[in-house]
Design an enzyme around this catalytic site. Structure first.
Site, PDB file in Angstrom:
ATOM      1  N   LYS A  80       0.807  -1.235   0.000  1.00  0.00           N
ATOM      2  CA  LYS A  80       0.000   0.000   0.000  1.00  0.00           C
ATOM      3  C   LYS A  80       0.836   1.279   0.000  1.00  0.00           C
ATOM      4  CE  LYS A  80      -4.459  -1.615   0.840  1.00  0.00           C
ATOM      5  NZ  LYS A  80      -5.438  -2.007   1.835  1.00  0.00           N
ATOM      6  N   ARG A 134      -4.206 -10.202   4.547  1.00  0.00           N
ATOM      7  CA  ARG A 134      -4.564 -10.171   3.120  1.00  0.00           C
ATOM      8  C   ARG A 134      -3.377  -9.617   2.344  1.00  0.00           C
ATOM      9  NH1 ARG A 134      -6.235  -6.749  -0.753  1.00  0.00           N
ATOM     10  NH2 ARG A 134      -7.842  -7.469  -2.197  1.00  0.00           N
TER      11      ARG A 134
HETATM   12  N1  HH2 Z   1      -7.365  -3.608   0.467  1.00  0.00           N
HETATM   13  C1  HH2 Z   1      -7.654  -3.667  -0.845  1.00  0.00           C
HETATM   14  C2  HH2 Z   1      -8.744  -4.393  -1.303  1.00  0.00           C
HETATM   15  N2  HH2 Z   1      -9.513  -5.089  -0.450  1.00  0.00           N
HETATM   16  N3  HH2 Z   1      -9.995  -5.793   1.747  1.00  0.00           N
HETATM   17  C3  HH2 Z   1      -9.743  -5.751   3.060  1.00  0.00           C
HETATM   18  N4  HH2 Z   1     -10.518  -6.431   3.916  1.00  0.00           N
HETATM   19  N5  HH2 Z   1      -8.699  -5.016   3.562  1.00  0.00           N
HETATM   20  C4  HH2 Z   1      -7.862  -4.298   2.762  1.00  0.00           C
HETATM   21  O1  HH2 Z   1      -6.945  -3.632   3.276  1.00  0.00           O
HETATM   22  C5  HH2 Z   1      -8.128  -4.314   1.357  1.00  0.00           C
HETATM   23  C6  HH2 Z   1      -9.228  -5.070   0.875  1.00  0.00           C
HETATM   24  C7  HH2 Z   1      -6.810  -2.925  -1.829  1.00  0.00           C
HETATM   25  O2  HH2 Z   1      -5.848  -3.771  -2.381  1.00  0.00           O
HETATM   26  P1  HH2 Z   1      -5.908  -4.441  -3.827  1.00  0.00           P
HETATM   27  O3  HH2 Z   1      -7.012  -5.445  -3.911  1.00  0.00           O
HETATM   28  O4  HH2 Z   1      -4.574  -4.974  -4.154  1.00  0.00           O
HETATM   29  O5  HH2 Z   1      -6.157  -3.253  -4.814  1.00  0.00           O
HETATM   30  P2  HH2 Z   1      -7.420  -2.794  -5.654  1.00  0.00           P
HETATM   31  O6  HH2 Z   1      -8.463  -2.326  -4.684  1.00  0.00           O
HETATM   32  O7  HH2 Z   1      -6.872  -1.689  -6.517  1.00  0.00           O
HETATM   33  O8  HH2 Z   1      -7.922  -3.975  -6.447  1.00  0.00           O
END
Ligand code: HH2
Length: 308
Positions: free
Chosen positions: A247, A281
């Site tokens: 992040k 995660r």
């Molecule tokens: N962060 C992201 C997405 N989902 N879910 C939970 N529970 N906690 C988190 O910190 C979290 C999440 C963001 O990460 P990522 O899926 O890699 O990115 P994007 O939202 O751009 O798909």
């Protein structure tokens, strides 16, 4: 294996005797059985999106998605989190039929062939309902039930488990809402509201875990404060999940792009583990499995034979 799902034992919600430090809840009840949280569970991220902030567009076909899912499990993921809509700052909402098309065929195929539970990362009740019917066991709602008023009912009706994350506004508006007098107190209070929404909809408490929502309506310093004081979330009485993987707070500290933020991710996860988090995660499963395994061995929570 660092993570395991066992048959329901009726001992969910008990306090781990071996674990030092903050009070840690030992179980998370999924439709298919109890997830043992006496050891940490690594939740592998599988984004079926073209635009996710660190891995968007990496998976180009259903076959590639299944291969990647199996690889994450081989690396030690105890659960997978599948997403069809990016929630990165500024991301525009995806039409429901597009999100359904990205996620549901994969869930149908993966639920049949994977030995670990599937979580679906969605803010939409229609996607959650279809995903639970297709074989997913967990809905990961980053809005903490505050985006779609039908979400709590959908999860309750389909008997799913739930990740309640803290967030304010939407991916488009959240940056401007990162204003807190006391970020920890306010995140705990707002997660308590999410928990009440879930309980009012009759989602059983032992099916729920909570997440401070690192980077969601948080500045870099606010994300650091939440990780430093993560044990404050224990007041909610539910297991804690964190998602610091790659992040922007790590980017702000190091100047490095998402693909180079693994060391920072590992540091954040190990510290979060010491502060009571039990579900992690992450995009990079194998390195975190190793880091947590060594941490547990140093703490005396596993011996050399178990750790290999
Ligand atoms: N962060 C992201 C997405 N989902 N879910 C939970 N529970 N906690 C988190 O910190 C979290 C999440 C963001 O990460 P990522 O899926 O890699 O990115 P994007 O939202 O751009 O798909």
């Amino acid at each position: 294996m660092i993570a395991g799902v066992t048959r329901p034992t009726g001992d969910t919600g008990t306090v781990a005797r071996k674990a030092p430090g903050p009070r840690v809840l030992q179980g998370w009840r999924l439709p298919g059985g109890n997830v043992d949280l006496s050891t940490p569970v690594v939740m592998g991220v599988l984004n079926l999106t073209p635009d996710s902030f660190s891995d968007g567009g990496e998976i180009r076909s259903p076959a590639e998605a299944l291969d990647r899912a199996h690889l994450l499990v081989e690396e030690g993921a105890g659960m997978l989190d599948v997403g069809g809509e990016s929630t990165r700052p500024g991301a525009r909402p995806v039409p429901i039929d597009v999100e359904l098309h990205r996620v549901i065929p994969f869930v149908e195929a993966a639920a049949r062939s994977l030995p670990v539970p599937l979580s679906v990362d969605t803010r939409h009740a229609a996607v959650a309902r279809a995903a639970l019917r297709a074989g997913a066991q967990v809905i990961n709602d980053v809005s903490g039930l505050k985006h779609d008023p039908l979400m709590a009912e959908a999860v309750a009706g389909e008997g799913g488990a739930l990740v309640l994350s803290h967030m304010r506004g939407s991916p488009v508006t959240m940056k401007g809402l990162a204003i807190y007098d006391d970020v920890v107190e306010e995140v705990v209070a707002e997660l308590r509201e999410s928990l009440s929404l879930a309980l009012e909809a009759r989602i059983p408490e032992d099916r729920i875990v909570v997440d401070p929502g690192i980077g969601f309506a948080k500045t870099g310093p606010q994300s650091l404060t939440l990780l430093r004081k993560l044990d404050a979330l224990a007041a909610l009485g539910r297991p804690i999940l964190v998602g610091p993987s790659r992040k922007s707070f790590i980017g702000e500290l190091t100047g490095l792009p998402p693909g180079d933020r693994l060391p920072g991710t590992l540091a954040a996860c190990v510290l979060a583990f010491l502060k009571g988090a039990r579900v992690f995660r992450v995009h990079d499963v194998a390195p975190l499995v190793q880091a947590l395994s060594v941490t547990q061995a140093i703490l005396g929570e596993r011996d050399m034979r178990e750790a290999t």
